[in-house]
Design a protein around this motif. Structure first.
Motif, short mmCIF file in Angstrom:
data_model
loop_
_atom_site.label_atom_id
_atom_site.label_comp_id
_atom_site.label_asym_id
_atom_site.label_seq_id
_atom_site.Cartn_x
_atom_site.Cartn_y
_atom_site.Cartn_z
N ASP A 1 134.25 67.92 20.16
CA ASP A 1 135.31 68.67 19.45
C ASP A 1 136.20 69.44 20.44
O ASP A 1 137.26 69.93 20.07
N GLY A 2 135.71 69.58 21.70
CA GLY A 2 136.49 70.28 22.72
C GLY A 2 136.52 71.79 22.53
O GLY A 2 137.21 72.49 23.26
N SER B 1 126.20 70.86 21.15
CA SER B 1 125.03 71.49 20.55
C SER B 1 124.45 70.59 19.47
O SER B 1 125.20 69.99 18.70
N LYS B 2 123.11 70.53 19.42
CA LYS B 2 122.46 69.69 18.42
C LYS B 2 122.88 70.09 17.02
O LYS B 2 123.00 69.27 16.13
N LYS C 1 136.79 59.62 19.68
CA LYS C 1 137.23 60.72 18.81
C LYS C 1 137.78 61.92 19.58
O LYS C 1 138.36 62.83 18.98
N ILE C 2 137.56 61.96 20.89
CA ILE C 2 138.05 63.11 21.67
C ILE C 2 139.58 63.14 21.57
O ILE C 2 140.24 62.13 21.81
N ASN D 1 141.44 69.25 30.46
CA ASN D 1 141.05 69.03 29.05
C ASN D 1 139.60 68.52 28.95
O ASN D 1 138.97 68.18 29.95
N VAL D 2 139.12 68.43 27.71
CA VAL D 2 137.72 68.07 27.50
C VAL D 2 137.41 66.65 27.99
O VAL D 2 136.32 66.38 28.53
N LEU D 3 138.40 65.76 27.86
CA LEU D 3 138.17 64.38 28.31
C LEU D 3 137.82 64.38 29.81
O LEU D 3 136.88 63.71 30.24
N PHE D 4 138.54 65.19 30.58
CA PHE D 4 138.27 65.21 32.02
C PHE D 4 137.03 66.03 32.39
O PHE D 4 136.40 65.78 33.42
#
Ligand code: ATP
Ligand code: MG
Length: 364
Positions: free
Chosen positions: A219-220, A225-226, A247-248, A263-266
């Motif tokens: 979700d970025g 988390s589980k 989905k990212i 960003n979260v992808l990187f």
């Protein structure tokens, strides 16, 4: 099963003792791997490791779901074994079957203040993000004290954990310091590392944070988390990994748009693409908008994650055959016996220091 746990040869430095664990609130994910499991795998080669399944603590948020907790307990052990934790070296054990932990929890609850617990920033954050509302159980904040006992019952020097656990380790260090000062005559100017030689029952343990201390979720926003539905699990199939990476969202529109490499992808690229030269190349092209789409990066990333997870899937399959759960329970039983031997010894040492050593007792 015979224990091959490292032990001290005559005259050599004894191996460091290590304790850590996971709560059975779901299967393990990539955050666990980079935050703690990688370190556990390295540490078990040379040190005496105890790995705990915090099944009591799972009840603090899911008291109404005992069968889920039981199922997740078995799944997490399978995840550990799949990742390469070796039960012949490391003791894998169940919190609920080590009574000394529950007893020590009471003692430490008296040494920490209510504000130590309620002011713990990770606890505060969990109260916000886990949707527990105002009616969370009394046991929920109490788990932070329980965790001091989980750790100190083993008198470890090192605790391999993710970044979110730092405040918990700080609480644990405080509980150990106070105990040693109050009941063992350790002066309050004694350095943490010198507590045992000054007569303290407990070493003041240190956190060992993983290569990636806090992996974000897909979700970025939050940490992976589980319990937040934003995780890529170690047991996901290749297709599931591709789908989740797909989905990212980065908000980037075209192959030539300059991308933001923070960003979260990187974050994922840096965590899971092993070759540093390739990471640098991807960062450069993405940052400059040099004809590279999010889709290209995601495909390469998913391939790298699948390469990491494939051997785990193969090992896991061995425990998913009929009889696999029984093998897991045997491993837990054997590891718990090893854990009880140490935890009972610690409890007796603590009780003696507190004037409670009336007689010895034996717990099977
Ligand atoms: P829950 O949502 O139930 O709290 P969790 O995913 O946070 O579950 P835990 O069992 O609380 O998992 O944590 C086990 C260990 O994994 C801890 O050492 C924790 O710091 C580490 N860890 C968990 N999530 C991450 C993450 N996203 N990045 C790095 N380390 C992590
Ligand atoms: Mg957690």
């Amino acid at each position: 099963m015979m224990s091959n746990a490292p032990s001290a040869a005559a005259g050599s430095t004894p191996p460091t003792r290590v304790l850590t664990g996971d709560t059975p609130t779901g299967r393990l994910h990539l955050g666990h791997f980079v935050g703690s499991i990688e370190n556990r795998l390295a540490l078990q080669e040379k040190h005496e490791c105890f790995f705990l399944i915090a099944n009591m603590h799972a009840f603090t948020t899911r008291a109404d779901k005992p069968s889920d907790i039981r199922a997740d307990t078995i799944e997490i052990v399978k995840d550990w074994l799949a990742a390469g934790i070796d039960p012949a070296r490391s003791a894998i054990f169940l919190q609920t079957e080590v009574p000394a932990i529950a007893e020590l929890t009471w003692f430490f609850a008296m040494l920490l203040s209510f504000n130590d617990v309620m002011g713990n920033p990770t606890l505060k954050h969990e109260l916000e993000t886990k949707g527990l509302g105002d009616s969370y159980s009394f046991g929920f904040p109490m788990y932070t004290v329980g965790q001091c006992a989980d750790i100190l019952a083993f008198r470890p020097e090192l605790v391999p954990v993710g970044e979110d656990q730092e405040p918990h380790i700080e609480m644990c260090r405080k509980a150990a310091r106070k105990f040693n000062q109050l009941y063992c005559g350790v002066g309050n100017r004694v350095e943490p590392k010198d507590h045992p030689s000054a007569g303290g029952v407990f070493p003041i343990p240190e956190a060992k944070i993983g290569r990636v201390g806090r992996l974000p979720g897909i979700d970025g926003k939050n940490k992976m988390s589980k319990s937040l539905g934003n995780a890529i699990f170690l047991s996901d199939t290749g297709k599931e990994v591709e789908k989740k990476i797909g989905k990212i969202t980065t908000g980037r529109q075209s192959l030539t748009e300059k991308g933001d490499i923070s960003n979260v992808l990187f974050d994922f690229v840096r965590a899971f693409i092993k070759d540093p030269a390739r990471v640098a190349e991807l960062e450069r092209r993405y940052g400059e908008g040099d004809n590279i789409g999010d889709g290209h990066v995601k495909k390469e990333l998913a391939e790298n994650i699948n390469t990491l997870l494939e051997p785990m899937r193969v090992r896991r399959a061995g425990f998913e055959k009929p009889g696999g759960d029984e093998v897991v329970i045997e491993i837990l039983k054997e590891g718990t016996a090893r854990a009880n031997a140490v935890a009972e010894e610690t409890l007796m040492m603590a009780k003696r220091a507190m004037g409670l050593g009336f007689w010895e007792r034996v717990v099977g």
